[in-house]
Scaffold this motif. Sequence first.
Motif, PDB file in Angstrom:
ATOM      1  N   LEU A 127     -20.592  29.424  -8.685  1.00 46.27           N
ATOM      2  CA  LEU A 127     -21.551  30.517  -9.690  1.00 46.27           C
ATOM      3  C   LEU A 127     -21.475  29.753 -10.983  1.00 46.27           C
ATOM      4  N   ALA A 128     -20.084  29.021 -11.033  1.00 44.03           N
ATOM      5  CA  ALA A 128     -19.471  28.597 -12.680  1.00 44.03           C
ATOM      6  C   ALA A 128     -17.869  29.024 -12.372  1.00 44.03           C
ATOM      7  N   THR A 129     -17.834  27.792 -13.595  1.00 43.82           N
ATOM      8  CA  THR A 129     -16.723  27.465 -14.154  1.00 43.82           C
ATOM      9  C   THR A 129     -16.569  27.395 -15.566  1.00 43.82           C
ATOM     10  N   VAL A 130     -14.854  27.153 -15.768  1.00 42.73           N
ATOM     11  CA  VAL A 130     -14.460  26.564 -17.574  1.00 42.73           C
ATOM     12  C   VAL A 130     -12.977  26.126 -17.035  1.00 42.73           C
ATOM     13  N   GLU A 131     -12.597  25.350 -18.001  1.00 45.27           N
ATOM     14  CA  GLU A 131     -11.864  24.735 -17.879  1.00 45.27           C
ATOM     15  C   GLU A 131     -11.432  24.723 -19.977  1.00 45.27           C
ATOM     16  N   LEU A 132      -9.854  25.941 -19.652  1.00 47.31           N
ATOM     17  CA  LEU A 132      -9.194  26.048 -20.807  1.00 47.31           C
ATOM     18  C   LEU A 132      -8.829  25.314 -21.367  1.00 47.31           C
ATOM     19  N   PRO A 133      -7.899  25.199 -22.833  1.00 46.32           N
ATOM     20  CA  PRO A 133      -7.008  24.466 -22.998  1.00 46.32           C
ATOM     21  C   PRO A 133      -5.383  24.813 -22.961  1.00 46.32           C
ATOM     22  N   VAL A 134      -5.043  25.016 -21.893  1.00 42.74           N
ATOM     23  CA  VAL A 134      -3.951  25.692 -21.598  1.00 42.74           C
ATOM     24  C   VAL A 134      -3.187  24.742 -20.793  1.00 42.74           C
ATOM     25  N   ALA A 135      -2.121  24.333 -20.422  1.00 44.39           N
ATOM     26  CA  ALA A 135      -1.024  23.873 -19.545  1.00 44.39           C
ATOM     27  C   ALA A 135      -0.407  25.072 -18.801  1.00 44.39           C
ATOM     28  N   VAL A 136      -1.337  25.643 -18.086  1.00 43.24           N
ATOM     29  CA  VAL A 136      -0.459  26.984 -17.352  1.00 43.24           C
ATOM     30  C   VAL A 136       0.697  25.778 -16.246  1.00 43.24           C
ATOM     31  N   THR A 137      -0.031  24.572 -15.963  1.00 45.18           N
ATOM     32  CA  THR A 137       1.306  24.151 -14.645  1.00 45.18           C
ATOM     33  C   THR A 137       1.771  22.675 -15.610  1.00 45.18           C
ATOM     34  N   ARG A 138       1.521  21.370 -14.974  1.00 39.48           N
ATOM     35  CA  ARG A 138       1.863  20.166 -15.509  1.00 39.48           C
ATOM     36  C   ARG A 138       0.485  19.746 -15.888  1.00 39.48           C
ATOM     37  N   TYR A 139      -0.557  19.953 -15.927  1.00 39.22           N
ATOM     38  CA  TYR A 139      -1.868  19.660 -16.463  1.00 39.22           C
ATOM     39  C   TYR A 139      -2.099  20.052 -18.060  1.00 39.22           C
ATOM     40  N   PRO A 140      -2.533  19.519 -18.481  1.00 35.56           N
ATOM     41  CA  PRO A 140      -2.817  19.884 -20.156  1.00 35.56           C
ATOM     42  C   PRO A 140      -4.576  20.904 -19.926  1.00 35.56           C
ATOM     43  N   HIS A 176      -1.181  35.948  -1.679  1.00 38.04           N
ATOM     44  CA  HIS A 176      -1.817  34.231  -0.991  1.00 38.04           C
ATOM     45  C   HIS A 176      -1.324  33.422  -2.166  1.00 38.04           C
ATOM     46  N   GLY A 177      -1.263  33.940  -3.295  1.00 38.83           N
ATOM     47  CA  GLY A 177      -1.802  33.224  -4.893  1.00 38.83           C
ATOM     48  C   GLY A 177      -0.782  32.678  -4.823  1.00 38.83           C
ATOM     49  N   GLU A 178      -0.624  31.893  -6.948  1.00 33.30           N
ATOM     50  CA  GLU A 178      -0.424  31.199  -7.305  1.00 33.30           C
ATOM     51  C   GLU A 178       0.598  31.967  -8.493  1.00 33.30           C
ATOM     52  N   GLY A 179       1.615  31.770  -8.429  1.00 34.57           N
ATOM     53  CA  GLY A 179       2.462  32.928  -9.977  1.00 34.57           C
ATOM     54  C   GLY A 179       1.776  32.648 -10.881  1.00 34.57           C
ATOM     55  N   ARG A 180       1.825  31.020 -11.273  1.00 31.85           N
ATOM     56  CA  ARG A 180       2.122  30.662 -12.808  1.00 31.85           C
ATOM     57  C   ARG A 180       0.721  31.281 -13.365  1.00 31.85           C
ATOM     58  N   HIS A 181      -0.677  31.389 -12.354  1.00 31.83           N
ATOM     59  CA  HIS A 181      -1.727  31.360 -12.765  1.00 31.83           C
ATOM     60  C   HIS A 181      -2.684  33.239 -12.483  1.00 31.83           C
ATOM     61  N   ASN A 182      -1.205  33.351 -11.527  1.00 35.43           N
ATOM     62  CA  ASN A 182      -1.310  35.295 -12.056  1.00 35.43           C
ATOM     63  C   ASN A 182      -0.889  35.306 -13.699  1.00 35.43           C
TER      64      ASN A 182
END
Length: 238
Positions: A127-140, A176-182
């Motif tokens: 339905l929708a997307t967003v790209e945030l300027p935050v490096a939660v993992t190894r990506y910028p 069943h998720g990913e701790g860093r994003h949580n």
Amino acid sequence: MRLTLLYRDDDLVAVDKPPGLLVHRSRIADADAFALQALRDQLGRRVHTVHRLDRPTSGVLVFGLTAEAARRLSAQFQAQRVVKRYLAVVRGWPPAEGAIDRSLDDPEASAAGQRAPRAALTRYRRLATVELPVAVTRYPTSRYALMQVQPRSGRRHQIRRHFLHIRHPIIGDTSHGEGRHNRFFRERFGLHRLLLHAWQLSFTHPMSGLPLDLEAPLDAQWGRLLAELGWTGALTTP
């Protein structure tokens, strides 16, 4: 505890289950409150379980007010004649639409050697997307998507396990998720919950035979998140 009633007639009652509430007593979970018991006390009468929602999932939950209505509606669920639509926030950007066709086992039954994996199908639409300027993992930057999800079967943790399988886990899923994003959503948005909501339920009334469409509106936490991510206008009713 008082549950919000979404619908009631002589045969059925539907409530908006809050996250964190078990549907009924379970030997694998420790809790003092249950939707079945709370609704029984609230209405002052017996109610009958028809289907389940995972403990951390919010949204539409239907009970029978008679044993016959519950039996007939349960049969519709088992025959996959009930249309279930969920909303979920996931990590990354899945394809615009698709289906996840992957058999799932019941962890408890499998551990006891009692049941083989069973067919499970989940359809989805982005339905929708967003790209945030935050490096939660190894990506910028970090990408997230709002999904409308329609499970065709009803296996244990089906939606959560299926989205993990395609590497787009649901935010807030501690199993069943990913701790860093949580953790990012807890710190950035103050959300300590699974972002999976049983939004709409459509079926044939088990006694009258008429079509019935139920909807659980998103709560204030969901509303604030949609506003912050620019997704307020993304919801559409099929």
